[in-house]
Design a protein around this motif. Structure first.
Motif, PDB file in Angstrom:
ATOM      1  N   ALA A  18       0.824  -1.209   0.000  1.00  0.00           N
ATOM      2  CA  ALA A  18       0.000   0.000   0.000  1.00  0.00           C
ATOM      3  C   ALA A  18       0.855   1.254   0.000  1.00  0.00           C
ATOM      4  O   ALA A  18       0.505   2.273  -0.586  1.00  0.00           O
ATOM      5  CB  ALA A  18      -0.920  -0.006   1.224  1.00  0.00           C
ATOM      6  N   HIS A  19       2.035   1.188   0.659  1.00  0.00           N
ATOM      7  CA  HIS A  19       2.862   2.388   0.742  1.00  0.00           C
ATOM      8  C   HIS A  19       3.492   2.730  -0.601  1.00  0.00           C
ATOM      9  O   HIS A  19       3.985   3.835  -0.794  1.00  0.00           O
ATOM     10  CB  HIS A  19       3.954   2.179   1.800  1.00  0.00           C
ATOM     11  N   GLN A  20       3.500   1.783  -1.558  1.00  0.00           N
ATOM     12  CA  GLN A  20       4.061   2.057  -2.879  1.00  0.00           C
ATOM     13  C   GLN A  20       2.977   2.245  -3.935  1.00  0.00           C
ATOM     14  O   GLN A  20       3.275   2.546  -5.075  1.00  0.00           O
ATOM     15  CB  GLN A  20       4.991   0.910  -3.310  1.00  0.00           C
ATOM     16  N   LEU A  24       3.672   7.914  -7.782  1.00  0.00           N
ATOM     17  CA  LEU A  24       3.800   9.246  -8.352  1.00  0.00           C
ATOM     18  C   LEU A  24       2.627  10.147  -7.994  1.00  0.00           C
ATOM     19  O   LEU A  24       2.725  11.369  -8.104  1.00  0.00           O
ATOM     20  CB  LEU A  24       3.967   9.173  -9.871  1.00  0.00           C
ATOM     21  N   ALA A  25       1.507   9.550  -7.569  1.00  0.00           N
ATOM     22  CA  ALA A  25       0.393  10.375  -7.124  1.00  0.00           C
ATOM     23  C   ALA A  25       0.764  11.144  -5.862  1.00  0.00           C
ATOM     24  O   ALA A  25       0.122  12.149  -5.530  1.00  0.00           O
ATOM     25  CB  ALA A  25      -0.831   9.506  -6.869  1.00  0.00           C
ATOM     26  N   ARG A  26       1.805  10.686  -5.148  1.00  0.00           N
ATOM     27  CA  ARG A  26       2.250  11.354  -3.932  1.00  0.00           C
ATOM     28  C   ARG A  26       3.349  12.375  -4.202  1.00  0.00           C
ATOM     29  O   ARG A  26       3.829  13.019  -3.267  1.00  0.00           O
ATOM     30  CB  ARG A  26       2.778  10.341  -2.923  1.00  0.00           C
ATOM     31  N   GLN A  27       3.775  12.512  -5.452  1.00  0.00           N
ATOM     32  CA  GLN A  27       4.878  13.424  -5.724  1.00  0.00           C
ATOM     33  C   GLN A  27       4.471  14.873  -5.480  1.00  0.00           C
ATOM     34  O   GLN A  27       3.289  15.207  -5.399  1.00  0.00           O
ATOM     35  CB  GLN A  27       5.360  13.261  -7.166  1.00  0.00           C
ATOM     36  N   MET A  28       5.459  15.722  -5.363  1.00  0.00           N
ATOM     37  CA  MET A  28       5.200  17.141  -5.172  1.00  0.00           C
ATOM     38  C   MET A  28       4.519  17.704  -6.415  1.00  0.00           C
ATOM     39  O   MET A  28       4.796  17.261  -7.533  1.00  0.00           O
ATOM     40  CB  MET A  28       6.509  17.890  -4.921  1.00  0.00           C
ATOM     41  N   GLN A 406      13.318  16.356  -5.457  1.00  0.00           N
ATOM     42  CA  GLN A 406      12.189  16.780  -4.626  1.00  0.00           C
ATOM     43  C   GLN A 406      12.670  17.211  -3.242  1.00  0.00           C
ATOM     44  O   GLN A 406      12.158  18.186  -2.667  1.00  0.00           O
ATOM     45  CB  GLN A 406      11.165  15.655  -4.498  1.00  0.00           C
ATOM     46  N   MET A 407      13.641  16.502  -2.696  1.00  0.00           N
ATOM     47  CA  MET A 407      14.182  16.876  -1.395  1.00  0.00           C
ATOM     48  C   MET A 407      14.867  18.238  -1.459  1.00  0.00           C
ATOM     49  O   MET A 407      14.735  19.061  -0.548  1.00  0.00           O
ATOM     50  CB  MET A 407      15.135  15.795  -0.898  1.00  0.00           C
ATOM     51  N   PHE A 408      15.591  18.486  -2.557  1.00  0.00           N
ATOM     52  CA  PHE A 408      16.192  19.806  -2.732  1.00  0.00           C
ATOM     53  C   PHE A 408      15.107  20.880  -2.837  1.00  0.00           C
ATOM     54  O   PHE A 408      15.229  21.964  -2.265  1.00  0.00           O
ATOM     55  CB  PHE A 408      17.077  19.834  -3.979  1.00  0.00           C
ATOM     56  N   ALA A 409      14.050  20.583  -3.585  1.00  0.00           N
ATOM     57  CA  ALA A 409      12.961  21.552  -3.725  1.00  0.00           C
ATOM     58  C   ALA A 409      12.343  21.863  -2.364  1.00  0.00           C
ATOM     59  O   ALA A 409      12.002  23.019  -2.062  1.00  0.00           O
ATOM     60  CB  ALA A 409      11.908  21.021  -4.685  1.00  0.00           C
ATOM     61  N   SER A 410      12.182  20.844  -1.534  1.00  0.00           N
ATOM     62  CA  SER A 410      11.650  21.063  -0.192  1.00  0.00           C
ATOM     63  C   SER A 410      12.610  21.906   0.641  1.00  0.00           C
ATOM     64  O   SER A 410      12.189  22.818   1.371  1.00  0.00           O
ATOM     65  CB  SER A 410      11.388  19.721   0.492  1.00  0.00           C
ATOM     66  N   PHE A 411      13.894  21.623   0.500  1.00  0.00           N
ATOM     67  CA  PHE A 411      14.907  22.404   1.227  1.00  0.00           C
ATOM     68  C   PHE A 411      14.890  23.871   0.792  1.00  0.00           C
ATOM     69  O   PHE A 411      15.149  24.771   1.599  1.00  0.00           O
ATOM     70  CB  PHE A 411      16.289  21.795   0.977  1.00  0.00           C
ATOM     71  N   LEU A 412      14.583  24.123  -0.473  1.00  0.00           N
ATOM     72  CA  LEU A 412      14.578  25.484  -1.000  1.00  0.00           C
ATOM     73  C   LEU A 412      13.303  26.250  -0.650  1.00  0.00           C
ATOM     74  O   LEU A 412      13.176  27.422  -0.999  1.00  0.00           O
ATOM     75  CB  LEU A 412      14.754  25.460  -2.521  1.00  0.00           C
ATOM     76  N   TYR A 451       8.347  16.550   4.607  1.00  0.00           N
ATOM     77  CA  TYR A 451       8.505  15.991   3.261  1.00  0.00           C
ATOM     78  C   TYR A 451       8.008  14.548   3.229  1.00  0.00           C
ATOM     79  O   TYR A 451       8.349  13.740   4.095  1.00  0.00           O
ATOM     80  CB  TYR A 451       9.972  16.053   2.835  1.00  0.00           C
ATOM     81  N   ASP A 452       7.217  14.210   2.214  1.00  0.00           N
ATOM     82  CA  ASP A 452       6.681  12.864   2.037  1.00  0.00           C
ATOM     83  C   ASP A 452       7.473  12.183   0.925  1.00  0.00           C
ATOM     84  O   ASP A 452       7.424  12.620  -0.218  1.00  0.00           O
ATOM     85  CB  ASP A 452       5.197  12.939   1.670  1.00  0.00           C
ATOM     86  N   PRO A 453       8.221  11.112   1.228  1.00  0.00           N
ATOM     87  CA  PRO A 453       9.135  10.550   0.233  1.00  0.00           C
ATOM     88  C   PRO A 453       8.429   9.778  -0.873  1.00  0.00           C
ATOM     89  O   PRO A 453       7.326   9.255  -0.695  1.00  0.00           O
ATOM     90  CB  PRO A 453      10.021   9.619   1.059  1.00  0.00           C
ATOM     91  N   LEU A 454       9.112   9.704  -1.990  1.00  0.00           N
ATOM     92  CA  LEU A 454       8.631   8.953  -3.148  1.00  0.00           C
ATOM     93  C   LEU A 454       9.174   7.527  -3.122  1.00  0.00           C
ATOM     94  O   LEU A 454       8.456   6.564  -3.374  1.00  0.00           O
ATOM     95  CB  LEU A 454       9.064   9.669  -4.421  1.00  0.00           C
ATOM     96  N   VAL A 455      10.452   7.383  -2.824  1.00  0.00           N
ATOM     97  CA  VAL A 455      11.127   6.080  -2.867  1.00  0.00           C
ATOM     98  C   VAL A 455      11.462   5.572  -1.465  1.00  0.00           C
ATOM     99  O   VAL A 455      11.348   4.381  -1.191  1.00  0.00           O
ATOM    100  CB  VAL A 455      12.420   6.166  -3.705  1.00  0.00           C
TER     101      VAL A 455
END
Length: 516
Positions: A18-20, A24-28, A406-412, A451-455
């Motif tokens: 379920a977590h996977q 991509l629906a969970r992506q930013m 995505q992590m960089f985008a969150s950091f920015l 941040y909600d991770p993708l992988v």
């Protein structure tokens, strides 16, 4: 459990994930990125000026070989001196600096879908996937030469990832398409399978003109209207040391004349095609870049250009390029300083040397990506999917890199500091020795607080093991294959698609573009 590409295991062999599901629906969400932080600088103003002055000395004293007679004549008319060998051009420093100063410091790019428009320059940040790899790979199909199917799948995956803002070329070369018509078929696929800003290749004047026409048709505008907006870009590499070959320099001229952006990126390998010292390699890079940037302005004053950097070292045992190294990182930060000195947008790359999507590929990519973002980069090329020094585009690495981007985008994203976020009242309500899990302050924010991770899999060991014990690369494979299976093609006006099809058929019937 071995992942399955393009298929599914029998239901009895599958465990629930379920977590996977719909990863991509969970992506930013898609958004234009802004870097709010001050760029990092590692050389002083005096040291930067020394590199600048050395570059001008190279241009005046040694010159640049310009292999195109058309480009040399353009330089001569602009005031440059053609040297005795009739190939080398000497660029006077005042002439070069005056020309480069005409270029805009920032510009907008118009996508086929207006929602995908982007800014290049200022503090805007644009990410692109890998491009121009001859091979592709995934952990089931292995490493192989690129095909039309692989090319299409990588386009679909790149389109589906919101953090990738534009397509900076063919993610993998579709080598099963004959070369004379490859640019026609591949460009049509790029334009129709995605609605993001495309990149065209400057392999010959005819290929550039064909690609420009396809982009024009996709926008449904007249030739005059086409040049009023920036709708595609090209990337030019100098032939280091100190040469501009005919296809590249004529590509500069064609793109500038059509008011389309040119990204000039010398490929200076310290110890091989440039001096072994970083300072010397950067002086050569800067001289090559300034000459090509000036030629774009000779062709059309005010044409949009981007200062690109690719200086890195070579393995002195084998001569092979190395990427994601400390030397590469330092070169990119200093190059960012140079781009700002000329008030130009800056392009760099997020790249690695590793041959497979392993730990080495991640720490090398993070080294290169972190340094380029810290340098104030505007266009981060090869941001997702690069392997093997650029020889392979990896489906799994693309997804792993998307996670990092995505992590960089969150950091920015700047933190909000106010009475509400300081949470003094919440701290008082919980009091000493309490917990914040059930605090109203937490319950009102927990779904979007972090941040909600993708992988990444953040579950405990026992739960992870019972769910198949997949590592990050295996999880990335599943996400990539699912995204391709669920891809939905963006709409395009039928009349525009028909016009593109007719053009491709006509030009293919004429033989396409001859092989140089």
């Amino acid at each position: 459990e071995e992942p399955i590409r393009g298929g599914r295991r029998p239901r009895s062999e599958r465990r629930p994930r379920a977590h996977q599901a719909n990863a991509l629906a969970r992506q930013m969400p898609w958004r234009r990125l802004i870097n709010p932080y001050r760029p990092y600088e590692i050389v002083s103003a005096d040291e930067l000026e020394a590199i600048h002055l050395a570059s001008l000395e190279i241009l005046e004293r040694i010159g640049i070989v310009v292999q195109s007679a058309r480009a040399r004549e353009l330089c001569r008319r602009a005031g440059c001196e053609i040297m005795a060998d009739d190939l080398r051009v000497r660029f006077e420093r005042g002439l070069v600096l005056a020309a480069v100063a005409k270029a805009p410091s920032s510009f907008e790019m118009t996508a086929r879908n207006p929602a995908r428009d982007i800014t290049i320059g200022g503090n805007a940040l644009v990410f692109t996937p890998v491009s121009s790899a001859p091979n592709c790979s995934d952990i089931v199909g292995g490493r192989r030469p690129g095909t039309t199917r692989d090319y299409g799948d990588l386009l679909k995956l790149s389109h589906s990832c919101n953090i990738l803002h534009m397509l900076a070329g063919y993610p993998v070369e579709p080598i099963d398409i004959p070369v004379p018509v490859r640019h026609l078929e591949a460009m049509r696929m790029m334009i129709t399978l995605t609605d993001k800003v495309p990149r065209i290749y400057s392999h010959s004047v005819q290929r550039v003109r064909d690609a420009l026409e396809l982009v024009r048709l996709s926008h449904g505008v007249s030739a005059d209207e086409f040049t009023r907006a920036h709708r595609c870009l090209t990337i030019i590499n100098t032939n280091s040391p100190l040469q501009l070959d005919t296809p590249m320099v004529e590509g500069i001229i064609e793109m500038a004349e059509h008011n389309q952006p040119v990204v000039v990126t010398p490929f200076t390998l310290a110890g091989a095609m440039a001096p072994v010292t970083l300072a010397g390699a950067l002086a050569q890079q800067n001289a090559e870049a300034l000459s090509a940037l000036a030629i774009a302005q000779f062709a059309r004053a005010g044409a949009p250009v981007v200062y690109g950097a690719f200086t890195t070292a070579v393995n002195m045992r084998s001569g092979a390029p190395t990427f994601g190294t400390p030397e590469y990182a330092k070169a990119q930060v200093i190059s960012g300083q140079l781009a700002r000195r000329y008030r130009l947008p800056y392009r760099s790359s997020g790249i690695a040397t590793s041959n497979i999507p392993d730990a080495q590929s991640i720490y090398e990519s993070m080294m290169s990506t972190w340094s380029t973002i810290a340098s104030g980069v505007n266009l981060l090329h090869h941001g997702a999917g690069w392997l093997e020094g650029g020889l392979t585009a990896s489906f799994e690495k693309l997804i792993l890199d998307v996670e990092a981007l995505q992590m960089f985008a969150s950091f920015l994203t700047p933190e909000r500091i106010d009475r509400e976020t300081l949470a003094v009242d919440a701290i008082a309500a919980v009091g000493p020795g309490g917990h914040f899990f059930a605090s109203p302050h937490t319950l009102a924010r927990y779904e979007t607080a972090f941040y909600d991770p993708l992988v990444s899999d953040w579950r405990n060991y026992e739960t992870w093991r019972l769910d198949g014990a997949l590592d990050a690369t295996q999880r990335a494979h599943r996400i990539a294959m699912q995204a391709i299976a669920e891809y939905e093609q963006p709409p395009i006006d039928p009349a525009r698609a028909e016009a593109m099809d007719s053009f491709v058929a006509k030009r293919s019937g004429e033989g396409g573009a001859p092989v140089n």
